[in-house]
Design an enzyme around this catalytic site. Structure first.
Site, PDB file in Angstrom:
ATOM      1  N   GLN A   1       0.838  -1.199   0.000  1.00  0.00           N
ATOM      2  CA  GLN A   1       0.000   0.000   0.000  1.00  0.00           C
ATOM      3  C   GLN A   1       0.872   1.247   0.000  1.00  0.00           C
ATOM      4  O   GLN A   1       0.644   2.184  -0.771  1.00  0.00           O
ATOM      5  CB  GLN A   1      -0.924  -0.006   1.216  1.00  0.00           C
ATOM      6  CG  GLN A   1      -2.009   1.033   1.155  1.00  0.00           C
ATOM      7  CD  GLN A   1      -2.858   0.868  -0.086  1.00  0.00           C
ATOM      8  OE1 GLN A   1      -3.224  -0.216  -0.465  1.00  0.00           O
ATOM      9  NE2 GLN A   1      -3.133   1.967  -0.762  1.00  0.00           N
TER      10      GLN A   1
ATOM     11  N   HIS B   1       2.418   2.900  -3.191  1.00  0.00           N
ATOM     12  CA  HIS B   1       1.564   3.586  -4.172  1.00  0.00           C
ATOM     13  C   HIS B   1       1.882   5.080  -4.249  1.00  0.00           C
ATOM     14  O   HIS B   1       2.012   5.638  -5.326  1.00  0.00           O
ATOM     15  CB  HIS B   1       0.080   3.403  -3.829  1.00  0.00           C
ATOM     16  CG  HIS B   1      -0.505   2.166  -4.419  1.00  0.00           C
ATOM     17  ND1 HIS B   1      -0.601   1.969  -5.767  1.00  0.00           N
ATOM     18  CD2 HIS B   1      -1.017   1.058  -3.844  1.00  0.00           C
ATOM     19  CE1 HIS B   1      -1.156   0.795  -5.993  1.00  0.00           C
ATOM     20  NE2 HIS B   1      -1.410   0.208  -4.854  1.00  0.00           N
TER      21      HIS B   1
ATOM     22  N   GLU C   1     -10.850   1.641   1.885  1.00  0.00           N
ATOM     23  CA  GLU C   1     -10.883   1.217   0.479  1.00  0.00           C
ATOM     24  C   GLU C   1     -10.588  -0.287   0.388  1.00  0.00           C
ATOM     25  O   GLU C   1     -11.344  -1.044  -0.193  1.00  0.00           O
ATOM     26  CB  GLU C   1      -9.827   2.024  -0.296  1.00  0.00           C
ATOM     27  CG  GLU C   1      -9.768   1.708  -1.774  1.00  0.00           C
ATOM     28  CD  GLU C   1      -8.565   2.354  -2.458  1.00  0.00           C
ATOM     29  OE1 GLU C   1      -7.638   2.814  -1.752  1.00  0.00           O
ATOM     30  OE2 GLU C   1      -8.544   2.384  -3.697  1.00  0.00           O
ATOM     31  N   HIS C   2      -9.466  -0.702   0.971  1.00  0.00           N
ATOM     32  CA  HIS C   2      -9.098  -2.123   1.015  1.00  0.00           C
ATOM     33  C   HIS C   2      -9.096  -2.590   2.467  1.00  0.00           C
ATOM     34  O   HIS C   2      -8.657  -1.858   3.353  1.00  0.00           O
ATOM     35  CB  HIS C   2      -7.686  -2.354   0.475  1.00  0.00           C
ATOM     36  CG  HIS C   2      -7.460  -1.830  -0.909  1.00  0.00           C
ATOM     37  ND1 HIS C   2      -6.898  -0.601  -1.167  1.00  0.00           N
ATOM     38  CD2 HIS C   2      -7.724  -2.385  -2.119  1.00  0.00           C
ATOM     39  CE1 HIS C   2      -6.822  -0.416  -2.474  1.00  0.00           C
ATOM     40  NE2 HIS C   2      -7.319  -1.478  -3.080  1.00  0.00           N
TER      41      HIS C   2
ATOM     42  N   ASP D   1      -5.579  -6.082  -6.935  1.00  0.00           N
ATOM     43  CA  ASP D   1      -5.115  -4.949  -7.740  1.00  0.00           C
ATOM     44  C   ASP D   1      -4.946  -5.347  -9.200  1.00  0.00           C
ATOM     45  O   ASP D   1      -5.072  -4.515 -10.095  1.00  0.00           O
ATOM     46  CB  ASP D   1      -3.750  -4.453  -7.216  1.00  0.00           C
ATOM     47  CG  ASP D   1      -3.877  -3.722  -5.891  1.00  0.00           C
ATOM     48  OD1 ASP D   1      -5.008  -3.340  -5.546  1.00  0.00           O
ATOM     49  OD2 ASP D   1      -2.849  -3.538  -5.206  1.00  0.00           O
TER      50      ASP D   1
ATOM     51  N   HIS E   1     -53.444  15.108 -13.962  1.00  0.00           N
ATOM     52  CA  HIS E   1     -53.001  13.720 -13.767  1.00  0.00           C
ATOM     53  C   HIS E   1     -54.210  12.784 -13.640  1.00  0.00           C
ATOM     54  O   HIS E   1     -54.204  11.667 -14.153  1.00  0.00           O
ATOM     55  CB  HIS E   1     -52.145  13.605 -12.497  1.00  0.00           C
ATOM     56  CG  HIS E   1     -50.721  14.053 -12.676  1.00  0.00           C
ATOM     57  ND1 HIS E   1     -50.382  15.345 -13.000  1.00  0.00           N
ATOM     58  CD2 HIS E   1     -49.539  13.372 -12.601  1.00  0.00           C
ATOM     59  CE1 HIS E   1     -49.055  15.443 -13.098  1.00  0.00           C
ATOM     60  NE2 HIS E   1     -48.520  14.251 -12.861  1.00  0.00           N
TER      61      HIS E   1
END
Lengths: 426, 426
Positions: free
Chosen positions: B251, B254, B318-319, B352, B411
């Protein structure tokens, strides 16, 4: 393309239909004030804009709906509509799935509800009971734990009893008598007395829409941007002019900026529709609104029904009524429309209230990219994967090769370190 | 709540994680310039920001992938990853349904593809082949007719051959060598040479993200706002410290702002993980990035795995990697996470690249409301209803009663006029 149609589409589908810089600046100022002053700011704007000085929160737990004075016939109608809307929306609940993409590599998809959602129910000239149904029912089916309704006070300084009744019936858990930008401010920023929500749903005027856009740019999820309501009708010479006129009028009575488009292969039909339209109009309560909306009413004659479909897919209407021979042949070719009404006995009003479909739909050409609101809009997709030792062994080369190509060698390490250990390492 | 965890969540989940007023102003200026000057503005910004002065368009029809020089092993890896991603995403294709909500009232739901989509593939230090796969494969499965890829030039003033190869393989129909705000400008506004798209997908730096937000506020659909990447790991004393260290490092490599959180019930584990981490780090190419990202690495000891799950659901990573005994018992309690990795042999890197799930995921706490990207994000829901005369008769009272309560009598008229005609009126 037909010249008047080109003009119509160009005018109604300008590139930034929903963005207004001046409005955005005004809304920003209010939102920032709410972010600073919380409840004090909410009270301030409620007093200015709604002349309301009471308490926002309605205690749902002690609310006895039998004392609200909603008539038995309206209760029946709400219950029947709810039943149909529930039947349709329950079908949308995603089942999830598991798949072994390669030996030892298990991948799972499941949907989980969004925990706390906010629904905005506009005030204005009439109580929007149907808006409550169309937002709270899918939220409840999705499994949202907290469903927060905000709605502005009526002229009697309260929430309409039928709106309250529908909210309690559909499982709304918190109710606040609060409208406009300040309501969106409370939902998206939170104050001392109203906790912020995870996602905001519901229609509203230009101010409310711009406040939702403001919140959206700051990472707060919203349903979809809403513009003026629209209908496109495709009709041939088998269509009854009175039915078409009534459909155009039911769209026009929504608001002065409502958009109505009739595409036909039968030139003679137009005069007949116009006549019926003017005749009916005299009998309608909202004829002043309709009168103004007539300037947004467009009639176009085209050579074929195929051409009508082509233009409709380009225009991407919120509502589409198809009233012609072999109607399903044409319906199957529509790709861009929010909700489609098929055949002579399907007026838009059935979808607005009770057929079961959702009436929260994309406007302003957004049907090219957005669909009708549904249960999954109150949920989100969660992915799961689980690999066995063999699964990791099988996929290792693929992952390592791609990680290396992308220059990410810790990604490769995370695979290799696991394979370098003896299998019963724990 | 655990004090260091409170601090961690407060810091990483600030209320406006993705909004930056100064950046927004800068992006607005560029977007408005593109809206005025079209291609000339694109050329201007490409020259300034990327030092690129060449032609944007790559002719996909004449591109021969066999001459791109992608190695056989990388081709194999791309093909295998594609196969798994396709298997998983094909399961997401919605079947649609029909239901008769009440006698004579047929309601149908179907999904149609968004016609023209844009995918942004970032440039930077390495070719993001996997981003191409994760965006173009679901677009193709959804049935999007036009898939437009934009990606900035590499230092060699061209698009990386492996990225080009993956794009052609996955069915991308147009490719432009264009990055940054100017690429999002071209996709959202359109220029003389690049037609605007219906929806924009893909990750990017803070400028690209802000440009997508700008477009979104103006009614152009985007996938989801993307912030720095994150992982949360839950581990007990059965977890192997080397595996956890490698996961944290994958991680951290990145970007310098990547977020990493380890929650454990075993205090002794932390020291072991730290040791493994520093040992591994020396061997990694991106150790300078990792070194900086270490300041965003947080280790927390909690009393129980149940507590870990509670905090994870609040943090909404996220993960999420879960590496403990009886792992599925805990996995089933997670409601807010983008992608979950179960057990000791499931590093994040498999997701990934190649397990089959999508790696386009919600960051910055957005996993509370957004899910992983999927095929339905490239489609939209279309509703259809068709009533028989009897169906309309059955639903008439419900619709009329609600229309009357909402003050919309046209209507009601649209229903009544149809019932007042003899049944064989055509």
């Amino acid at each position: 393309m037909h010249p008047s149609l080109t003009e119509f589409i160009t005018t109604t589908r300008a590139s930034n239909p929903l963005f207004n810089g001046d409005l955005y600046a005004m809304v920003s100022e209010i939102m920032e004030d709410i972010s600073r002053r919380g409840d004090a700011a909410l009270r301030h704007y409620s007093k200015i804009f709604d002349g309301f000085d009471g308490s926002f929160a309605i205690d749902v737990s002690t609310l006895d709906v039998s004392f609200l004075g909603v008539t038995a016939s309206l209760v029946d109608a709400i219950l029947k509509a709810k039943e149909n809307i529930e039947k349709f929306h329950r079908e949308q609940l995603p089942a999830g799935f598991s798949i072994e993409t390669q030996s030892g590599v298990l991948c799972v998809e499941r949907f989980t509800p969004i925990e706390r959602v906010g629904i905005y129910v506009p005030g204005g000239t009439a109580p929007l009971i149907s808006t409550v149904l169309m937002l709270a029912i899918p939220a409840k089916i999705a499994g949202c734990k907290e469903i927060v309704m905000v709605t502005p006070p009526s002229k009697q300084n309260q929430i309409n009893p039928a709106v309250l009744y529908a909210a309690v019936l559909c499982g709304v858990t918190e109710i606040y008598c609060l409208g406009g930008v300040q309501a969106i401010g409370a939902l998206s920023l939170g104050t001392e007395s109203i906790r912020k929500v995870d996602k905001i749903f519901g229609p509203g005027n230009a101010y409310v829409t711009m406040a939702k856009q403001w919140a959206s740019a700051r990472g707060i999820a919203i349903d979809l941007p809403a513009g003026p309501s629209e209908v496109a009708i495709i009709a041939d010479n088998t269509a009854c002019p009175e039915f078409l006129a009534a459909d155009l009028l039911s769209q026009a009575e929504h608001s002065v900026d409502a958009q109505t488009l009739l595409l036909t292969t039968d030139e003679a039909l137009i005069e007949k529709v116009r006549n019926a339209l003017y005749q009916f109009m005299q009998t309608l309560k909202r004829r002043q609104i309709i009168q103004k909306a007539l300037s947004n009413m467009t009639f176009v004659v085209l050579d074929s029904l195929e051409d009508c479909i082509t233009y409709v897919n380009y225009y991407a209407p919120e509502h589409l009524i198809i009233n012609c021979r072999n109607v399903w042949d044409y319906a199957d070719k529509v790709v861009n429309a929010g909700s489609i009404f098929i055949g002579e006995f399907t007026p838009e009003s059935v979808g607005d209230y009770a057929s079961g479909t959702n009436h929260t739909l994309p406007t302003s050409g957004m049907a090219r990219t957005y669909g009708a609101l549904g249960v999954t809009d109150f949920m989100k997709r969660v992915q799961i994967q689980s690999l066995s030792y063999t699964g990791l062994l099988n996929i290792a080369e693929t992952v390592s090769c791609l990680a290396e190509a992308e220059g990410l060698d810790a990604h490769k390490l995370a695979v290799e370190v696991r394979l370098s250990k003896p299998q019963n390492n724990s």
